[in-house]
Design a protein around this motif. Structure first.
Motif, PDB file in Angstrom:
ATOM      1  N   ARG A  54      10.179   3.513   3.294  1.00 29.00           N
ATOM      2  CA  ARG A  54      11.177   4.506   2.871  1.00 29.00           C
ATOM      3  C   ARG A  54      11.789   5.212   4.081  1.00 29.00           C
ATOM      4  NH1 ARG A  54      10.376   9.770   1.796  1.00 29.00           N
ATOM      5  NH2 ARG A  54       8.138   9.512   1.591  1.00 29.00           N
ATOM      6  N   HIS A  55      10.971   5.604   5.041  1.00 27.03           N
ATOM      7  CA  HIS A  55      11.475   6.293   6.234  1.00 27.03           C
ATOM      8  C   HIS A  55      12.375   5.384   7.077  1.00 27.03           C
ATOM      9  CE1 HIS A  55       9.302  10.036   5.832  1.00 27.03           C
ATOM     10  NE2 HIS A  55       8.171   9.370   5.603  1.00 27.03           N
ATOM     11  N   ARG A 114       4.959  -4.544  10.450  1.00 28.69           N
ATOM     12  CA  ARG A 114       4.606  -5.958  10.657  1.00 28.69           C
ATOM     13  C   ARG A 114       3.889  -6.510   9.431  1.00 28.69           C
ATOM     14  NH1 ARG A 114       0.893  -6.184  14.615  1.00 28.69           N
ATOM     15  NH2 ARG A 114       1.113  -4.026  15.250  1.00 28.69           N
ATOM     16  N   ARG A 115       3.017  -5.697   8.840  1.00 24.18           N
ATOM     17  CA  ARG A 115       2.273  -6.118   7.647  1.00 24.18           C
ATOM     18  C   ARG A 115       3.234  -6.328   6.473  1.00 24.18           C
ATOM     19  NH1 ARG A 115      -2.052  -1.977   6.215  1.00 24.18           N
ATOM     20  NH2 ARG A 115      -2.354  -2.187   8.440  1.00 24.18           N
ATOM     21  N   ILE A 116       4.186  -5.415   6.307  1.00 20.35           N
ATOM     22  CA  ILE A 116       5.186  -5.552   5.241  1.00 20.35           C
ATOM     23  C   ILE A 116       5.992  -6.829   5.443  1.00 20.35           C
ATOM     24  CG2 ILE A 116       7.308  -4.580   4.264  1.00 20.35           C
ATOM     25  CD1 ILE A 116       6.142  -1.786   5.000  1.00 20.35           C
ATOM     26  N   GLY A 175      13.882   1.219  -5.163  1.00 22.83           N
ATOM     27  CA  GLY A 175      14.192   2.612  -5.480  1.00 22.83           C
ATOM     28  C   GLY A 175      13.554   3.603  -4.531  1.00 22.83           C
ATOM     29  N   LEU A 176      13.253   3.160  -3.334  1.00 25.67           N
ATOM     30  CA  LEU A 176      12.660   4.052  -2.346  1.00 25.67           C
ATOM     31  C   LEU A 176      13.763   4.801  -1.647  1.00 25.67           C
ATOM     32  CD1 LEU A 176       9.986   1.670  -0.769  1.00 25.67           C
ATOM     33  CD2 LEU A 176       9.664   3.348  -2.551  1.00 25.67           C
ATOM     34  N   ALA A 212       0.855  -1.187   0.000  1.00 32.21           N
ATOM     35  CA  ALA A 212       0.000   0.000   0.000  1.00 32.21           C
ATOM     36  C   ALA A 212       0.897   1.245   0.000  1.00 32.21           C
ATOM     37  CB  ALA A 212      -0.892  -0.009   1.231  1.00 32.21           C
ATOM     38  N   PRO A 213       0.393   2.358  -0.492  1.00 32.16           N
ATOM     39  CA  PRO A 213       1.211   3.581  -0.526  1.00 32.16           C
ATOM     40  C   PRO A 213       1.776   3.973   0.843  1.00 32.16           C
ATOM     41  CG  PRO A 213      -0.745   3.877  -1.851  1.00 32.16           C
ATOM     42  CD  PRO A 213      -0.894   2.553  -1.148  1.00 32.16           C
TER      43      PRO A 213
END
Length: 86
Positions: free
Chosen positions: A36-37, A63-65, A85-86, A28-29
């Motif tokens: 990225r952070h 956790r979801r990632i 590429g993040l 998800a976005p």
């Protein structure tokens, strides 16, 4: 010594065609932004403040990632972020 990124993160197996690109993981976005952070070295609290969330929500996104991509460490998360590429 060369570091090579394996692609266990692809959602579906690549087609038989050698020229077909490997699909990126479906995140998800807000999951991508969180990734990225964290990959940039920010803490959960710093990430949460920047995104306007609680640190518990940042933890839930990570956790979801990890569950989606079968990742267990922050180093692997960082490697994934670089490969995307993040």
């Amino acid at each position: 010594m060369s570091l090579t990124l394996a692609t266990p993160y692809a959602e579906a197996p690549a087609p038989a065609s050698a020229s077909a690109p490997v699909s990126a993981p479906v995140l998800a976005p807000r999951e991508r932004e969180t990734l990225r952070h964290i990959a940039a070295g920010r803490t959960y609290l710093q990430t949460a403040r920047h995104m306007g969330l609680s640190k518990h929500t940042v933890d839930a996104y990570l956790r979801r990632i990890r569950a989606k991509l079968n990742i267990s460490s922050t180093a692997e998360l960082t490697r994934l972020a670089i490969s995307l590429g993040l």
